[in-house]
Design a protein around this motif. Structure first.
Motif, mmCIF file in Angstrom:
data_model
loop_
_atom_site.group_PDB
_atom_site.id
_atom_site.type_symbol
_atom_site.label_atom_id
_atom_site.label_comp_id
_atom_site.label_asym_id
_atom_site.label_seq_id
_atom_site.Cartn_x
_atom_site.Cartn_y
_atom_site.Cartn_z
ATOM 1 N N MET A 149 14.921 44.669 29.873
ATOM 2 C CA MET A 149 16.143 43.830 30.315
ATOM 3 C C MET A 149 16.253 42.594 29.149
ATOM 4 N N TRP A 150 15.231 42.165 28.519
ATOM 5 C CA TRP A 150 15.553 41.240 27.467
ATOM 6 C C TRP A 150 16.340 41.847 26.376
ATOM 7 N N ALA A 151 16.072 43.238 26.001
ATOM 8 C CA ALA A 151 16.712 43.875 25.189
ATOM 9 C C ALA A 151 18.550 44.010 25.522
ATOM 10 N N SER A 152 18.649 44.115 26.733
ATOM 11 C CA SER A 152 20.155 44.192 27.182
ATOM 12 C C SER A 152 20.422 42.654 27.026
ATOM 13 N N VAL A 153 19.826 41.558 27.290
ATOM 14 C CA VAL A 153 20.557 40.255 27.351
ATOM 15 C C VAL A 153 20.671 40.033 25.725
ATOM 16 N N ILE A 154 19.817 40.305 25.018
ATOM 17 C CA ILE A 154 19.909 40.036 23.635
ATOM 18 C C ILE A 154 21.211 40.812 23.034
ATOM 19 N N ALA A 155 21.382 42.144 23.212
ATOM 20 C CA ALA A 155 22.502 42.886 22.985
ATOM 21 C C ALA A 155 23.892 42.314 23.252
ATOM 22 N N VAL A 156 23.929 41.750 24.651
ATOM 23 C CA VAL A 156 25.100 41.257 25.046
ATOM 24 C C VAL A 156 25.416 39.929 24.550
ATOM 25 N N ALA A 157 24.314 39.051 24.096
ATOM 26 C CA ALA A 157 24.492 37.694 23.421
ATOM 27 C C ALA A 157 25.020 38.124 21.862
ATOM 28 N N GLY A 158 24.401 39.211 21.172
ATOM 29 C CA GLY A 158 24.800 39.548 19.956
ATOM 30 C C GLY A 158 26.165 39.905 19.892
ATOM 31 N N THR A 159 26.657 40.901 20.720
ATOM 32 C CA THR A 159 27.903 41.386 20.862
ATOM 33 C C THR A 159 29.079 40.204 21.011
ATOM 34 N N LEU A 160 28.759 39.084 21.963
ATOM 35 C CA LEU A 160 29.532 38.170 22.104
ATOM 36 C C LEU A 160 29.550 37.051 21.167
ATOM 37 N N LEU A 161 28.553 36.825 20.382
ATOM 38 C CA LEU A 161 28.273 36.073 19.115
ATOM 39 C C LEU A 161 29.154 36.659 17.943
ATOM 40 N N GLY A 162 29.082 37.857 17.981
ATOM 41 C CA GLY A 162 29.912 38.647 16.791
ATOM 42 C C GLY A 162 31.379 38.441 17.056
ATOM 43 N N GLY A 163 31.804 38.859 18.251
ATOM 44 C CA GLY A 163 33.141 38.797 18.486
ATOM 45 C C GLY A 163 33.629 37.315 18.313
ATOM 46 N N ALA A 164 32.835 36.416 18.763
ATOM 47 C CA ALA A 164 33.251 34.872 18.456
ATOM 48 C C ALA A 164 33.462 34.519 16.869
ATOM 49 N N LEU A 165 32.448 35.085 16.139
ATOM 50 C CA LEU A 165 32.470 34.787 14.829
ATOM 51 C C LEU A 165 33.779 35.587 14.047
ATOM 52 N N THR A 166 33.880 37.022 14.514
ATOM 53 C CA THR A 166 35.015 37.552 13.994
ATOM 54 C C THR A 166 36.461 37.036 14.347
ATOM 55 N N GLY A 167 36.521 36.548 15.561
ATOM 56 C CA GLY A 167 37.717 35.647 16.074
ATOM 57 C C GLY A 167 37.628 34.302 15.110
ATOM 58 N N LEU A 168 36.729 33.651 14.937
ATOM 59 C CA LEU A 168 36.718 32.471 14.107
ATOM 60 C C LEU A 168 37.128 32.671 12.559
ATOM 61 N N ILE A 169 36.661 33.872 12.139
ATOM 62 C CA ILE A 169 37.001 34.391 10.576
ATOM 63 C C ILE A 169 38.575 34.840 10.717
ATOM 64 N N GLN A 170 38.998 35.384 11.646
ATOM 65 C CA GLN A 170 40.423 35.690 11.511
ATOM 66 C C GLN A 170 41.401 34.469 11.696
ATOM 67 N N PHE A 171 40.909 33.555 12.386
ATOM 68 C CA PHE A 171 41.555 32.210 12.784
ATOM 69 C C PHE A 171 41.711 31.488 11.620
ATOM 70 N N ARG A 172 40.671 31.086 10.803
ATOM 71 C CA ARG A 172 40.888 30.730 9.438
ATOM 72 C C ARG A 172 41.605 31.492 8.323
ATOM 73 N N HIS A 173 41.294 32.744 8.431
ATOM 74 C CA HIS A 173 42.050 33.544 7.362
ATOM 75 C C HIS A 173 43.807 33.178 7.618
ATOM 76 N N GLU A 174 44.045 33.534 8.899
ATOM 77 C CA GLU A 174 45.545 33.203 8.959
ATOM 78 C C GLU A 174 45.785 31.891 8.911
ATOM 79 N N ARG A 175 45.110 30.868 9.236
ATOM 80 C CA ARG A 175 45.469 29.506 8.757
ATOM 81 C C ARG A 175 45.699 29.511 7.461
ATOM 82 N N ALA A 176 44.729 29.873 6.439
ATOM 83 C CA ALA A 176 44.925 30.086 5.088
ATOM 84 C C ALA A 176 46.127 30.609 4.514
ATOM 85 N N ALA A 177 46.471 31.588 5.389
ATOM 86 C CA ALA A 177 47.628 32.546 4.894
ATOM 87 C C ALA A 177 49.037 31.804 5.229
#
Length: 146
Positions: free
Chosen positions: A1-29
């Motif tokens: 169960m903890w493995a599933s929680v960690i996997a979901v949290a990692g996926t959510l954080l990865g998506g948030a980080l990707t969105g933040l990077i894309q936002f900053r890149h678009e703002r710079a462009a």
């Protein structure tokens, strides 16, 4: 169960980080595109101001030397065309960089003011004032773009 929680949290954080990077890149462009548009508009404005100064010098020189009405009319038509060419880049510079609106306006008014000189000395003074105002615009643009 903890493995599933960690996997979901990692996926959510990865998506948030990707969105933040894309936002900053678009703002710079977007900032790069705006700076490019400003540089282009400044180049067009300075060139148009130079063209108008030359057209007004020619027009007023013809008037002061008593040129034919046909030559004066042709010079007047040319100065009207060069004055019109100032409008679009003047507006673009003023909108893209509001801190340059006043120096750009002063440069345009100085170029427009090369008229009705009483003699060639006054005409040269008007021309020098217009050149100085354009130089001040270029200096202000250099500071704004630095």
């Amino acid at each position: 169960m903890w493995a599933s929680v960690i996997a979901v949290a990692g996926t959510l954080l990865g998506g948030a980080l990707t969105g933040l990077i894309q936002f900053r890149h678009e703002r710079a462009a977007r900032a790069d595109r705006r700076a490019d548009a400003l540089r282009s508009a400044l180049g067009e404005l300075v060139a148009a101001l130079g063209d108008h100064r030359r057209a007004m010098w020619h027009r007023e020189d013809l008037r002061l030397t008593g040129a034919s009405p046909e030559a004066a009319a042709a010079a007047r038509a040319a100065s009207h065309a060069t004055r019109s060419a100032v409008t679009a880049p003047l507006v673009a510079v003023s909108v893209l960089e509001p801190s340059l609106a006043e120096p750009a306006r002063r440069a345009a008014l100085a170029a427009f003011g090369i008229r009705d000189a009483t003699d060639h000395t006054a005409l040269a003074a008007h021309r020098e004032a217009a050149i100085a105002a354009t130089d001040a615009l270029v200096a202000a643009a250099g500071r704004a773009l630095a």
